[in-house]
Design an enzyme around this catalytic site. Structure first.
Site, PDB file in Angstrom:
ATOM      1  N   PRO A   1     -49.065 -12.452 -24.267  1.00 18.24           N
ATOM      2  CA  PRO A   1     -49.026 -11.834 -25.591  1.00 18.24           C
ATOM      3  C   PRO A   1     -48.645 -12.779 -26.717  1.00 18.24           C
ATOM      4  CG  PRO A   1     -47.171 -11.107 -24.248  1.00 18.24           C
ATOM      5  CD  PRO A   1     -48.120 -11.827 -23.335  1.00 18.24           C
ATOM      6  N   ASN A   2     -49.342 -12.606 -27.818  1.00 15.83           N
ATOM      7  CA  ASN A   2     -49.111 -13.317 -29.083  1.00 15.83           C
ATOM      8  C   ASN A   2     -49.572 -14.768 -29.063  1.00 15.83           C
ATOM      9  OD1 ASN A   2     -47.866 -11.095 -30.501  1.00 15.83           O
ATOM     10  ND2 ASN A   2     -46.160 -11.348 -29.080  1.00 15.83           N
TER      11      ASN A   2
ATOM     12  N   ARG B   1     -48.838 -18.210 -35.969  1.00 11.60           N
ATOM     13  CA  ARG B   1     -47.531 -17.723 -35.535  1.00 11.60           C
ATOM     14  C   ARG B   1     -46.467 -18.818 -35.599  1.00 11.60           C
ATOM     15  NH1 ARG B   1     -46.204 -16.626 -29.171  1.00 11.60           N
ATOM     16  NH2 ARG B   1     -44.241 -15.531 -29.536  1.00 11.60           N
TER      17      ARG B   1
ATOM     18  N   TYR C   1     -44.247 -23.259 -32.755  1.00 14.30           N
ATOM     19  CA  TYR C   1     -45.398 -23.377 -31.847  1.00 14.30           C
ATOM     20  C   TYR C   1     -46.467 -24.365 -32.307  1.00 14.30           C
ATOM     21  CZ  TYR C   1     -43.271 -19.235 -29.804  1.00 14.30           C
ATOM     22  OH  TYR C   1     -42.380 -18.369 -29.216  1.00 14.30           O
TER      23      TYR C   1
ATOM     24  N   ASN D   1     -48.897 -19.276 -19.171  1.00  8.13           N
ATOM     25  CA  ASN D   1     -47.871 -19.076 -20.181  1.00  8.13           C
ATOM     26  C   ASN D   1     -47.854 -17.577 -20.423  1.00  8.13           C
ATOM     27  OD1 ASN D   1     -46.200 -18.838 -22.355  1.00  8.13           O
ATOM     28  ND2 ASN D   1     -47.171 -20.431 -23.589  1.00  8.13           N
TER      29      ASN D   1
ATOM     30  N   ALA E   1     -43.770 -13.650 -23.856  1.00 12.71           N
ATOM     31  CA  ALA E   1     -42.554 -12.848 -23.711  1.00 12.71           C
ATOM     32  C   ALA E   1     -42.458 -12.157 -22.350  1.00 12.71           C
ATOM     33  CB  ALA E   1     -42.484 -11.814 -24.829  1.00 12.71           C
TER      34      ALA E   1
ATOM     35  N   GLU F   1     -45.938 -22.897 -14.540  1.00 14.96           N
ATOM     36  CA  GLU F   1     -45.528 -22.117 -15.718  1.00 14.96           C
ATOM     37  C   GLU F   1     -45.410 -23.073 -16.910  1.00 14.96           C
ATOM     38  OE1 GLU F   1     -41.778 -20.183 -14.965  1.00 14.96           O
ATOM     39  OE2 GLU F   1     -41.453 -19.701 -17.079  1.00 14.96           O
TER      40      GLU F   1
ATOM     41  N   HIS G   1     -44.495 -23.417 -21.150  1.00 12.40           N
ATOM     42  CA  HIS G   1     -44.041 -22.872 -22.427  1.00 12.40           C
ATOM     43  C   HIS G   1     -44.171 -23.947 -23.488  1.00 12.40           C
ATOM     44  CE1 HIS G   1     -42.682 -19.238 -20.594  1.00 12.40           C
ATOM     45  NE2 HIS G   1     -42.115 -19.968 -19.646  1.00 12.40           N
TER      46      HIS G   1
ATOM     47  N   ARG H   1     -33.497 -22.127 -27.156  1.00 14.29           N
ATOM     48  CA  ARG H   1     -33.681 -20.965 -28.028  1.00 14.29           C
ATOM     49  C   ARG H   1     -32.743 -19.830 -27.589  1.00 14.29           C
ATOM     50  NH1 ARG H   1     -39.855 -19.720 -28.580  1.00 14.29           N
ATOM     51  NH2 ARG H   1     -39.031 -18.482 -30.329  1.00 14.29           N
TER      52      ARG H   1
HETATM   53  C1  DQA Z   1     -43.384 -18.984 -25.131  1.00 13.00           C
HETATM   54  C2  DQA Z   1     -41.872 -18.726 -25.167  1.00 13.00           C
HETATM   55  C3  DQA Z   1     -41.589 -17.236 -25.046  1.00 13.00           C
HETATM   56  O1  DQA Z   1     -40.190 -17.017 -25.093  1.00 13.00           O
HETATM   57  C4  DQA Z   1     -42.241 -16.483 -26.182  1.00 13.00           C
HETATM   58  O2  DQA Z   1     -42.020 -15.107 -26.037  1.00 13.00           O
HETATM   59  C5  DQA Z   1     -43.688 -16.782 -26.316  1.00 13.00           C
HETATM   60  C6  DQA Z   1     -44.127 -18.178 -26.172  1.00 13.00           C
HETATM   61  C7  DQA Z   1     -43.708 -20.474 -25.367  1.00 13.00           C
HETATM   62  O3  DQA Z   1     -44.843 -20.856 -25.081  1.00 13.00           O
HETATM   63  O4  DQA Z   1     -42.876 -21.234 -25.852  1.00 13.00           O
HETATM   64  O5  DQA Z   1     -44.493 -15.925 -26.618  1.00 13.00           O
HETATM   65  O6  DQA Z   1     -43.865 -18.642 -23.844  1.00 13.00           O
END
Ligand code: DQA
Length: 147
Positions: A12-13, A20, A25, A76, A79, A100, A102, A109
């Site tokens: 998501p997102n 964003r 990011y 990735n 959240a 995984e 990020h 954070r």
């Molecule tokens: C994320 C880190 C997560 O905490 C966050 O909710 C994201 C992006 C990252 O790529 O840094 O959506 O996965």
């Protein structure tokens, strides 16, 4: 293995990359990240498929559909990393090794981002290297599937 198949999943997102929180990011869009990964895959003789969804169940479906098709997953989960037993269970149910990723350094954070439901089952975790992390993961995935 001749040409490994590698699935890159974004949760998501992550479709909002570039718009964003660019201070966190960066400015790359998801499309540009996916194109870079596909180009790198071609260079490394790997078949790269990209998938993004804002929906937990759709991510579970994509992981299940990877069974018998994909050799490796780079994920990735956004959240959902911090909340989703369902995505963890899906990854375990297909027995496909995964890395995984990020983009941000989640450990620098908020505390709720420090826990991942995926990390202890991942081959490895790449955090905090921006969108380059996907390419690092892809290089490693190709090495692991070739060996
Ligand atoms: C994320 C880190 C997560 O905490 C966050 O909710 C994201 C992006 C990252 O790529 O840094 O959506 O996965």
């Amino acid at each position: 293995m001749s040409q490994p198949s590698i699935l890159i999943i974004n949760g998501p997102n992550l479709n909002m990359l570039g718009v964003r929180e660019p201070g966190v990011y960066g400015h790359d869009t998801l499309k540009s990240v996916e194109e870079r990964c596909k180009a790198l895959g071609a260079e490394l003789n790997a078949h790269v498929t990209c998938f993004q969804s804002n929906h937990e169940g759709a991510i579970v479906d994509a992981i299940q559909a990877a069974h018998g098709v994909q050799d490796f997953i780079i994920i990735n989960a956004g959240a959902y990393t911090h909340t989703s037993v369902a995505i963890r269970d899906a990854l375990l149910s297909v027995s496909i090794p995964f890395i995984e990723v990020h983009i941000s350094n989640v450990h620098a954070r908020e505390e709720f981002r420090h826990h991942s439901f995926l990390s202890d089952k991942a081959v490895g975790v790449i955090v905090g290297f921006g969108t380059d992390g996907y390419e690092f993961a892809l290089r490693k995935a190709v090495r692991l599937t070739a060996s």
